[in-house]
Design an enzyme around this catalytic site. Sequence first.
Site, short mmCIF file in Angstrom:
data_model
loop_
_atom_site.label_atom_id
_atom_site.label_comp_id
_atom_site.label_asym_id
_atom_site.label_seq_id
_atom_site.Cartn_x
_atom_site.Cartn_y
_atom_site.Cartn_z
N ARG A 1 39.63 36.85 41.90
CA ARG A 1 39.75 38.32 41.92
C ARG A 1 41.24 38.67 41.88
O ARG A 1 41.87 38.92 42.90
CB ARG A 1 39.07 38.92 43.15
CG ARG A 1 37.57 38.77 43.14
CD ARG A 1 36.92 39.37 44.37
NE ARG A 1 36.84 40.83 44.33
CZ ARG A 1 36.32 41.56 45.31
NH1 ARG A 1 35.85 40.99 46.40
NH2 ARG A 1 36.27 42.88 45.20
N PRO A 2 41.81 38.69 40.66
CA PRO A 2 43.26 38.90 40.55
C PRO A 2 43.65 40.33 40.92
O PRO A 2 42.79 41.22 40.99
CB PRO A 2 43.54 38.64 39.07
CG PRO A 2 42.26 38.64 38.36
CD PRO A 2 41.15 38.59 39.35
N CYS B 1 34.88 39.60 49.63
CA CYS B 1 33.79 38.79 49.08
C CYS B 1 34.31 37.88 47.97
O CYS B 1 35.17 38.28 47.19
CB CYS B 1 32.69 39.70 48.52
SG CYS B 1 31.88 40.67 49.77
N LYS C 1 31.76 52.89 52.77
CA LYS C 1 32.76 51.86 53.07
C LYS C 1 33.94 51.92 52.10
O LYS C 1 35.10 51.95 52.50
CB LYS C 1 32.12 50.46 52.99
CG LYS C 1 33.11 49.33 53.04
CD LYS C 1 32.46 47.97 52.91
CE LYS C 1 32.27 47.48 51.51
NZ LYS C 1 33.43 46.86 50.85
N ASN C 2 33.63 51.93 50.80
CA ASN C 2 34.71 51.81 49.84
C ASN C 2 35.55 53.08 49.71
O ASN C 2 36.65 53.05 49.17
CB ASN C 2 34.17 51.35 48.48
CG ASN C 2 33.72 49.90 48.54
OD1 ASN C 2 34.09 49.17 49.47
ND2 ASN C 2 32.89 49.48 47.58
N ARG D 1 30.32 43.57 57.81
CA ARG D 1 31.55 44.17 57.25
C ARG D 1 31.24 45.51 56.60
O ARG D 1 32.14 46.34 56.44
CB ARG D 1 32.15 43.25 56.18
CG ARG D 1 33.07 42.18 56.73
CD ARG D 1 33.82 41.48 55.61
NE ARG D 1 34.24 42.44 54.60
CZ ARG D 1 34.06 42.30 53.29
NH1 ARG D 1 33.52 41.22 52.80
NH2 ARG D 1 34.45 43.23 52.45
N ASP E 1 27.45 46.33 42.94
CA ASP E 1 27.17 46.17 44.37
C ASP E 1 25.69 46.32 44.71
O ASP E 1 25.29 46.14 45.86
CB ASP E 1 28.00 47.16 45.20
CG ASP E 1 29.49 46.88 45.08
OD1 ASP E 1 29.85 45.75 44.68
OD2 ASP E 1 30.30 47.79 45.37
#
Length: 445
Positions: A140-141, A135, A40-41, A415, A323
């Site tokens: 989460r900047p 998520c 996915k990533n 997802r 993860d």
Amino acid sequence: LKIHAIIGMLNFVGSWMSLEKYLIRGGNPLYGEVEVSGAKNAVVAILSATLLANGVCRIENIPNIADVTTSLDILDNLGAVVKRINKNTVEVDSRPVASHTVPHDLARKMRASYYFMGALLSRFGTAKVAMPGGCNFGVRPIDKHLKGFMALGAAVAPMENGMIELKADRLVGNSVYLEASVGATVNVMLAAVKARGVTVIENAAKEPHVVDLANFLNSMGADIRGAGTDVIKIRGVDRLYGTTYSVIPDQIEAGTFMAAAVATGGDVLVRNVIPKHLESITAKLLEMGAEVEEYDDYVRVCRRGPILHCNVKTMPHPGFPTDMQPQIAVLLAMAEGTSIITESIFDNRFQYMDELRRMGADVLVDGKVAVIQGGKPLTAAPVKAVDLRAGAALVIAGLAAKGTTEVEDIHHIERGYECIVDKLRRLGADIELVDQTEQVLRTAL
Ligand code: EPU
């Protein structure tokens, strides 16, 4: 016709309103073979990078998951020609793209929409992308991404209407120090690949998907060296070309099946993996008493004895991946003795522990540390997937628990996991997807 239209609409709304859920009757040890899908990533970065090709990119081994659909929808919305060749292969021709804007409704669906900032900036010298979703692990900047773009000469406009706007007359290579952020490393690579001169990313993220994106860009004609180490050097090129590329296997999906095999006391061959990418997961499972055998492109995982307690600290690659933190927590809840998990990547990635407690886990959370008193049997309960990996962990817990577990909010899981129900069923799990949309509609009518 009308009822079909309403059902179609409810199907869409349903996945967001918890009308779909998994029913898991636990207790079956998993046996057999499972094929891991593309990462996915990696694929979400690669799909945004197709914007840079002056030709058609054919991407193979793409997972059939919601985040891929979102990436393709964004490309389509920008004006690319997207052809689904089959469920795991897609062709993208981004030459017709003229827009540089990614709107809220698409950007909010996943974290990786932030990669369109780097790709559009690189392609057009300007990008307007809505704040990403994904998520929720606390704040989460994206400041590290913006710092990287600015180092290459881009200006960041003050945020207006939730849109991030970037502009650069000409991106110019520079030295950029990043604090090991996966997303920022990928974004700087995307922005630098066609910039004038050389960009050096110091303290770059080393995750397998960072390397996969670099390999993809190099196959398009880029000049990127050092991906997978702390220092990545990117010599800008004028033009990138279409290519054919196969995405690496998903390290975390593989780890999830490995953990499921251990949780259920089963014996599973996890196929289509790169064992090197799994080293930190394998090492932890061995420490916990599982057996793991590595082969060229598959691993065999089984457990015959009890699960042993241990401590886990999440770290950037090659450390233990954040993860996999929730999935390993399920195993530790089953292990005799006390285990400590330290989450060192995200501030707030233990929200799912409330759900795991419903299944009998004894966990104390203090900030980024969770103390698990293991050894209490997990019991079935109705639970909610609060995010993607937490959802996967609850599925594992359900497979190991006595009774019938209901997992709601499964859109989070879908997802990132292709056909998780079918894959688990083929391993002997008693899991089904229940869609109550039609039932709710018929009751309403
Ligand atoms: N951070 C900042 N500023 C930034 C960027 C990150 O403070 O500009 C912080 C984050 O809040 C976090 C840390 O830096 O505390 C590291 O975040 P990183 O940027 O590495 O993570 P990410 O790019 O947001 C990717 C994956 C995540 C995975 C992390 C860590 C994608 C699309 N997402 O997120 O994947 O957890 O790296 O490995 O690649 C998942 O697949 O379930 C998932 C959450």
